[in-house]
Design a protein around this motif. Structure first.
Motif, mmCIF file in Angstrom:
data_model
loop_
_atom_site.group_PDB
_atom_site.id
_atom_site.type_symbol
_atom_site.label_atom_id
_atom_site.label_comp_id
_atom_site.label_asym_id
_atom_site.label_seq_id
_atom_site.Cartn_x
_atom_site.Cartn_y
_atom_site.Cartn_z
ATOM 1 N N ASP A 1 0.778 -1.235 -0.008
ATOM 2 C CA ASP A 1 0.121 0.038 -0.069
ATOM 3 C C ASP A 1 1.071 1.385 -0.057
ATOM 4 O O ASP A 1 1.821 1.365 0.724
ATOM 5 C CB ASP A 1 -0.877 -0.123 1.275
ATOM 6 C CG ASP A 1 -2.082 1.130 1.172
ATOM 7 O OD1 ASP A 1 -2.262 1.373 0.180
ATOM 8 O OD2 ASP A 1 -2.575 1.354 2.142
ATOM 9 N N PHE A 2 0.652 1.957 -1.050
ATOM 10 C CA PHE A 2 1.217 3.565 -0.731
ATOM 11 C C PHE A 2 0.519 4.561 0.352
ATOM 12 O O PHE A 2 -0.743 4.523 0.325
ATOM 13 C CB PHE A 2 0.847 4.264 -1.994
ATOM 14 C CG PHE A 2 1.990 3.952 -3.250
ATOM 15 C CD1 PHE A 2 3.216 3.686 -2.952
ATOM 16 C CD2 PHE A 2 1.432 3.976 -4.433
ATOM 17 C CE1 PHE A 2 4.034 3.257 -4.080
ATOM 18 C CE2 PHE A 2 2.104 3.709 -5.586
ATOM 19 C CZ PHE A 2 3.611 3.160 -5.344
ATOM 20 N N VAL A 3 1.279 4.605 1.183
ATOM 21 C CA VAL A 3 0.500 5.273 2.442
ATOM 22 C C VAL A 3 1.294 6.522 2.620
ATOM 23 O O VAL A 3 2.482 6.815 3.072
ATOM 24 C CB VAL A 3 0.906 4.419 3.842
ATOM 25 C CG1 VAL A 3 0.274 5.139 5.036
ATOM 26 C CG2 VAL A 3 0.213 2.920 3.765
ATOM 27 N N PHE A 4 0.419 7.602 2.577
ATOM 28 C CA PHE A 4 0.994 8.910 2.575
ATOM 29 C C PHE A 4 0.731 9.393 3.958
ATOM 30 O O PHE A 4 -0.168 9.390 4.655
ATOM 31 C CB PHE A 4 0.181 10.079 1.788
ATOM 32 C CG PHE A 4 0.430 9.620 0.212
ATOM 33 C CD1 PHE A 4 1.413 10.384 -0.244
ATOM 34 C CD2 PHE A 4 -0.196 8.680 -0.446
ATOM 35 C CE1 PHE A 4 1.559 10.085 -1.726
ATOM 36 C CE2 PHE A 4 0.078 8.427 -1.677
ATOM 37 C CZ PHE A 4 1.011 9.279 -2.562
ATOM 38 N N ALA A 5 2.118 9.924 4.424
ATOM 39 C CA ALA A 5 1.957 10.222 5.970
ATOM 40 C C ALA A 5 2.740 11.587 6.152
ATOM 41 O O ALA A 5 3.979 11.695 5.262
ATOM 42 C CB ALA A 5 2.744 9.227 6.742
ATOM 43 N N ARG A 6 2.396 12.322 7.219
ATOM 44 C CA ARG A 6 3.272 13.468 7.369
ATOM 45 C C ARG A 6 4.589 13.051 8.217
ATOM 46 O O ARG A 6 4.292 12.517 9.129
ATOM 47 C CB ARG A 6 2.556 14.716 8.211
ATOM 48 C CG ARG A 6 3.346 15.914 8.325
ATOM 49 C CD ARG A 6 2.416 17.059 8.844
ATOM 50 N NE ARG A 6 1.511 17.694 7.723
ATOM 51 C CZ ARG A 6 2.153 18.278 6.581
ATOM 52 N NH1 ARG A 6 3.458 18.500 6.348
ATOM 53 N NH2 ARG A 6 1.312 18.646 5.817
ATOM 54 N N THR A 7 5.693 13.650 7.699
ATOM 55 C CA THR A 7 6.912 13.331 8.314
ATOM 56 C C THR A 7 7.643 14.605 8.932
ATOM 57 O O THR A 7 8.637 14.352 9.523
ATOM 58 C CB THR A 7 7.977 12.495 7.404
ATOM 59 O OG1 THR A 7 8.102 13.290 6.182
ATOM 60 C CG2 THR A 7 7.186 10.940 7.227
ATOM 61 N N SER A 8 7.041 15.588 8.343
ATOM 62 C CA SER A 8 7.733 17.008 8.741
ATOM 63 C C SER A 8 6.731 17.995 8.433
ATOM 64 O O SER A 8 5.818 18.180 8.017
ATOM 65 C CB SER A 8 9.120 17.479 8.030
ATOM 66 O OG SER A 8 8.714 17.389 6.718
ATOM 67 N N GLY A 9 6.984 19.220 9.158
ATOM 68 C CA GLY A 9 6.091 20.596 8.910
ATOM 69 C C GLY A 9 5.125 20.329 9.626
ATOM 70 O O GLY A 9 4.752 19.560 10.633
ATOM 71 N N LYS A 10 3.949 21.086 9.338
ATOM 72 C CA LYS A 10 2.761 21.290 10.039
ATOM 73 C C LYS A 10 1.561 21.179 9.231
ATOM 74 O O LYS A 10 1.685 21.122 7.812
ATOM 75 C CB LYS A 10 2.757 22.731 10.672
ATOM 76 C CG LYS A 10 2.587 23.773 9.685
ATOM 77 C CD LYS A 10 2.530 25.236 10.711
ATOM 78 C CE LYS A 10 2.454 26.401 9.644
ATOM 79 N NZ LYS A 10 3.462 26.515 8.570
ATOM 80 N N CYS A 50 5.815 9.263 0.799
ATOM 81 C CA CYS A 50 4.815 8.279 0.249
ATOM 82 C C CYS A 50 5.448 6.968 0.529
ATOM 83 O O CYS A 50 6.602 6.496 -0.171
ATOM 84 C CB CYS A 50 4.759 8.352 -1.146
ATOM 85 S SG CYS A 50 3.702 7.099 -1.966
ATOM 86 N N PHE A 51 5.054 6.209 1.606
ATOM 87 C CA PHE A 51 5.597 5.133 2.061
ATOM 88 C C PHE A 51 4.888 3.713 1.351
ATOM 89 O O PHE A 51 4.074 3.745 0.883
ATOM 90 C CB PHE A 51 5.621 4.901 3.583
ATOM 91 C CG PHE A 51 6.109 5.670 4.558
ATOM 92 C CD1 PHE A 51 7.500 5.432 4.895
ATOM 93 C CD2 PHE A 51 5.657 6.830 5.052
ATOM 94 C CE1 PHE A 51 8.182 6.410 5.756
ATOM 95 C CE2 PHE A 51 6.284 7.673 5.698
ATOM 96 C CZ PHE A 51 7.636 7.668 6.284
ATOM 97 N N ILE A 52 5.939 2.865 1.313
ATOM 98 C CA ILE A 52 5.872 1.616 0.557
ATOM 99 C C ILE A 52 5.434 0.515 1.705
ATOM 100 O O ILE A 52 6.435 0.120 1.978
ATOM 101 C CB ILE A 52 6.694 1.223 -0.605
ATOM 102 C CG1 ILE A 52 7.031 2.248 -1.404
ATOM 103 C CG2 ILE A 52 5.925 -0.120 -1.173
ATOM 104 C CD1 ILE A 52 8.042 1.941 -2.274
ATOM 105 N N VAL A 53 4.197 0.184 2.044
ATOM 106 C CA VAL A 53 3.797 -0.719 3.251
ATOM 107 C C VAL A 53 3.368 -2.057 2.778
ATOM 108 O O VAL A 53 2.414 -2.106 2.302
ATOM 109 C CB VAL A 53 3.044 0.006 4.133
ATOM 110 C CG1 VAL A 53 2.712 -1.020 5.488
ATOM 111 C CG2 VAL A 53 3.526 1.382 4.545
ATOM 112 N N PRO A 54 4.189 -3.216 3.054
ATOM 113 C CA PRO A 54 3.645 -4.262 2.826
ATOM 114 C C PRO A 54 2.490 -4.658 3.634
ATOM 115 O O PRO A 54 2.519 -4.206 4.848
ATOM 116 C CB PRO A 54 4.720 -5.402 3.258
ATOM 117 C CG PRO A 54 6.105 -4.514 3.146
ATOM 118 C CD PRO A 54 5.479 -3.250 3.741
ATOM 119 N N MET A 55 1.419 -5.177 2.978
ATOM 120 C CA MET A 55 0.139 -5.358 3.744
ATOM 121 C C MET A 55 0.310 -6.388 4.920
ATOM 122 O O MET A 55 -0.559 -6.507 5.757
ATOM 123 C CB MET A 55 -0.899 -5.858 2.675
ATOM 124 C CG MET A 55 -1.647 -4.783 1.919
ATOM 125 S SD MET A 55 -2.207 -3.468 2.844
ATOM 126 C CE MET A 55 -3.664 -4.331 3.751
#
Length: 430
Positions: A199-208, A217-222
């Motif tokens: 799954d492409f999992v979009f997550a905030r890693t910096s900023g506000k 855009c992380f690539i996460v094995p299901m």
């Protein structure tokens, strides 16, 4: 100005028609596969007792269609030759999608599942343009042979159109001496997770919240611990493969992301213009089908001793819809041709508003045309023995997904009033 469709494209339409007649229609006719397209279609496709997911038999039929199309050299048409494609242009894809949708419901082009004998491979292009060499080697071939399926997790329960406010976040954490990231959050309408390997999992890693930068855009094995499908959302057009999924302390190693970790949202926009113009072309094709079916019915149906077609109350709405089809189709083809003259960054800069115009107007048109066809056909049009209710239910989603029509109008307004975009380069006007 020459508005003729290039001969190589019209010749290819004939090749596709021949393939459909020889390979796809017989497949649709065997083993009562017509049940997936006639009045039984919604029940045949939907496993009501398994969260409303697609039935295995339905997905296997689609897979067989794709295998046959791939063997014949059609499925990868739009992909680069290096991936077995034919470097199909945006104009060619628009003409093809219009042509296939105008045939009505069928195994050749069932867009409820984004399945067609001429496929769309946005994930392949994302890995090509943003992936590391290792990612390209693993994910491109896997996506093409079906051993890897990557879903797309951007929208959240409380955040849709403006993803910059997403609450899913990731922070660095080392485990067993290995650098990595811990992801926490939820995603909504994370389509295709019931068969996805990643799954492409979009997550905030910096900023506000509200910042365009700082989203990864992380690539996460299901099968990663902490990934859980909470529920499948039942929709207007069943079956569903659109779940709400949670990520609780999901750890992935360093490098498990695509592209620049600060610029994940740019990846989400990477293929949107190609998708939207093809979607618009499909909408016009399906609208044209509804209109032509209605005209034919109005000419043969004779209440009160004369054909329905003799009544201007029937003629005029169909004339209006037919006129809209002609105008929007021409605009779609022109915009697709212009896209072929530019790089992807230039398309985003100079043509994004035109693509949005094509998309929201075509999506609106096909819903209106399907509704009109129901009205012209009367009670039989309202029944499931005609395809119009299915066409309406399917295309109604596109007035919301991949950018609601309001968001796309906002983009057009941004260009029109000078808030975003830039003047078009001279080469686009030549």
């Amino acid at each position: 100005m020459d508005f003729r469709i290039p001969k190589e494209i019209t010749d290819y339409l004939a090749v596709l028609d021949d393939f459909i007649e020889k390979e796809i229609k017989p497949l649709q006719a065997q083993d009562d596969n017509e049940r997936f397209f006639d009045h039984r279609r919604e029940h045949a496709r939907t496993d009501w007792d398994n969260d409303g997911l697609p039935r295995h038999e339905w997905e296997e039929l689609l897979a067989e269609m794709r295998r046959r199309a791939d063997r014949a050299g059609h499925l990868r048409f739009a992909l680069p030759k290096e991936y077995g494609g034919k470097d199909g242009s945006n104009l060619a894809m628009a003409v093809i999608r219009d042509h296939l949708a105008a045939k009505g419901l069928g195994l050749h082009n069932d867009l409820q599942n984004e399945s067609s004998i001429v496929g769309n491979f946005p994930t392949v292009l994302m890995f090509r343009d943003f992936g590391t060499e290792e990612q390209k080697k693993k994910f491109i071939q896997g996506s093409l042979d079906g051993s890897i399926r990557v879903a797309f997790g951007l929208t959240e329960p409380d955040h849709g159109s403006d993803a910059t406010w997403m609450e899913t976040s990731a922070r660095r954490e080392k485990r067993d001496g290995v650098d990595g990231w811990v992801i926490n959050g939820e995603k909504m309408w994370n389509t295709g997770l019931h068969v996805a390997t990643h799954d492409f999992v979009f997550a905030r890693t910096s900023g506000k919240p509200g910042d365009a930068l700082g989203i990864t855009c992380f690539i996460v094995p299901m099968d990663t611990p902490g990934v859980k499908v909470e529920e499948y959302l039942w929709t207007f057009n069943m079956p569903t493969d659109h779940p709400r999924v949670s990520f609780k302390n999901v750890w992935v190693p360093e490098g498990s992301y695509l592209g620049d970790p600060e610029r994940g949202l740019e990846l989400a926009q990477h293929f949107v213009h190609e998708n939207r113009i093809r979607q618009a072309a499909s909408g016009v094709g399906a609208a044209q089908y509804c209109i032509e079916q209605s005209v034919a019915y109005a000419k043969q149906r004779k209440p009160f001793g004369k054909p329905l077609a003799s009544n201007q109350a029937i003629q005029f709405p169909l004339i209006e819809a037919h006129t809209e089809c002609e105008m929007i189709r021409t605009f779609i083809y022109k915009t697709a041709w212009e896209m072929d003259q530019m790089s992807k960054p230039d398309v985003a800069k100079y043509l994004s508003d035109k693509v949005s115009m094509c998309n929201y107007r075509a999506n609106r048109l096909v819903c209106q045309a399907a509704d009109l066809a129901i009205q012209v056909h009367g009670a039989i049009g309202y029944s499931r023995h005609k395809p119009f209710e299915h066409i309406y239910r399917h295309h109604r989603r596109y007035r919301i997904t991949e950018g609601s029509e309001e968001i796309q109008m906002r983009k057009v307004g941004g260009h029109l009033f000078g808030f975003i975009g830039a003047n078009r380069p001279a080469k686009a006007a030549e």
